[in-house]
Design a protein around this motif. Structure first.
Motif: not given
Length: 253
Positions: A163-188
């Motif tokens: 899922m993309h981050y919904a808030r254009k202005e960012g937020g606390m959750g956006a601080l965790f988003y990175g380029d390798d999120m899909q890899r972490h999700a697959v491993i989990a």
């Protein structure tokens, strides 16, 4: 201690401080710059919290009544993360069930006040967990308490990976988003599947299906109304995964 190990330890501490109540002040001032790199520890933290929960369930069930045991375990699940994810459930329910526009829904979710939908969602969530835990035999509680927080932290990665981050202005959750999120999700996902099947055999796939069904429902709702995820949605996904784990496991007995 080598530099790489120090960096890994600092990232772990950042994840631990944000996701749990356990205080580790070492290099705390660097947290905002480490959140993105700390995501790789979410799965391990889920296993750690699950291990503590399993030990607690085994110990409490040996002397307390089933109802008291269920309440104590609910308290552990809620307060080990400072009720942060429960707050996400309330805010998400207020926004997603408000029947308002995307912009207005996001504003409602940002409001610190809790509305009727948020209160109702919290009540049903906690009642569902309580009923599921109460229905389990004592010997089934440790495994359930292991997988509930583990699946919840995996759901955080599933959300950020799909899922993309919904808030254009960012937020606390956006601080965790990175380029390798899909890899972490697959491993989990792979690790969760393997451990479920090791404990429950082929029935572990049924538990996994229940977890993914709940995740897919909230994911679709969030994308349709908000256009993606927010920090509150991430927290709600974690709590929903815990609920679906407990409910599905209860069906096995």
């Amino acid at each position: 201690m080598s530099f790489s190990v120090k960096e890994a330890a600092a990232n772990f501490c950042a994840a631990l401080r944000f996701l749990t109540i356990f205080p580790l002040p070492w290099r705390q001032e660097e947290d905002s710059s480490r959140f993105r790199r700390s995501v790789g520890w979410f799965t391990f933290l889920g296993i750690l919290l699950g291990g503590i929960g399993a030990l607690l369930a085994w110990g409490v069930a040996s002397f307390a009544s089933p109802a008291v045991t269920a309440v104590i375990l609910l308290c552990y699940l809620a307060f080990v993360s400072s009720a942060l994810h429960l707050d996400g459930v309330a805010d998400s329910a207020d926004g997603l069930l408000s029947a308002r526009s995307r912009e207005r829904s996001l504003e409602i979710m940002k409001d610190s006040r809790v509305g009727a939908m948020g209160v109702a969602a919290l009540i049903f969530l906690l009642l569902g967990k309580f009923a599921a835990l109460l229905s389990l035999p004592a010997e089934g509680l440790p495994a359930a308490l292991f997988f509930m927080p583990f699946a919840g932290r995996c759901a955080l990665l599933f959300s950020m990976g799909t899922m993309h981050y919904a808030r254009k202005e960012g937020g606390m959750g956006a601080l965790f988003y990175g380029d390798d999120m899909q890899r972490h999700a697959v491993i989990a996902l792979v690790l969760l599947t393997v451990l479920l099947c090791m404990v429950y055999g082929s029935h572990g796939l049924l538990v996994l299906a229940g977890i993914l069904l709940g995740f897919a429902f909230l994911r679709r709702k969030s994308i349709l109304i908000l256009g993606g995820a927010t920090g509150d949605i991430l927290g709600a996904q974690c709590e929903l995964a815990e609920l679906m784990t407990a409910l599905t496991v209860s069906f096995l007995y």
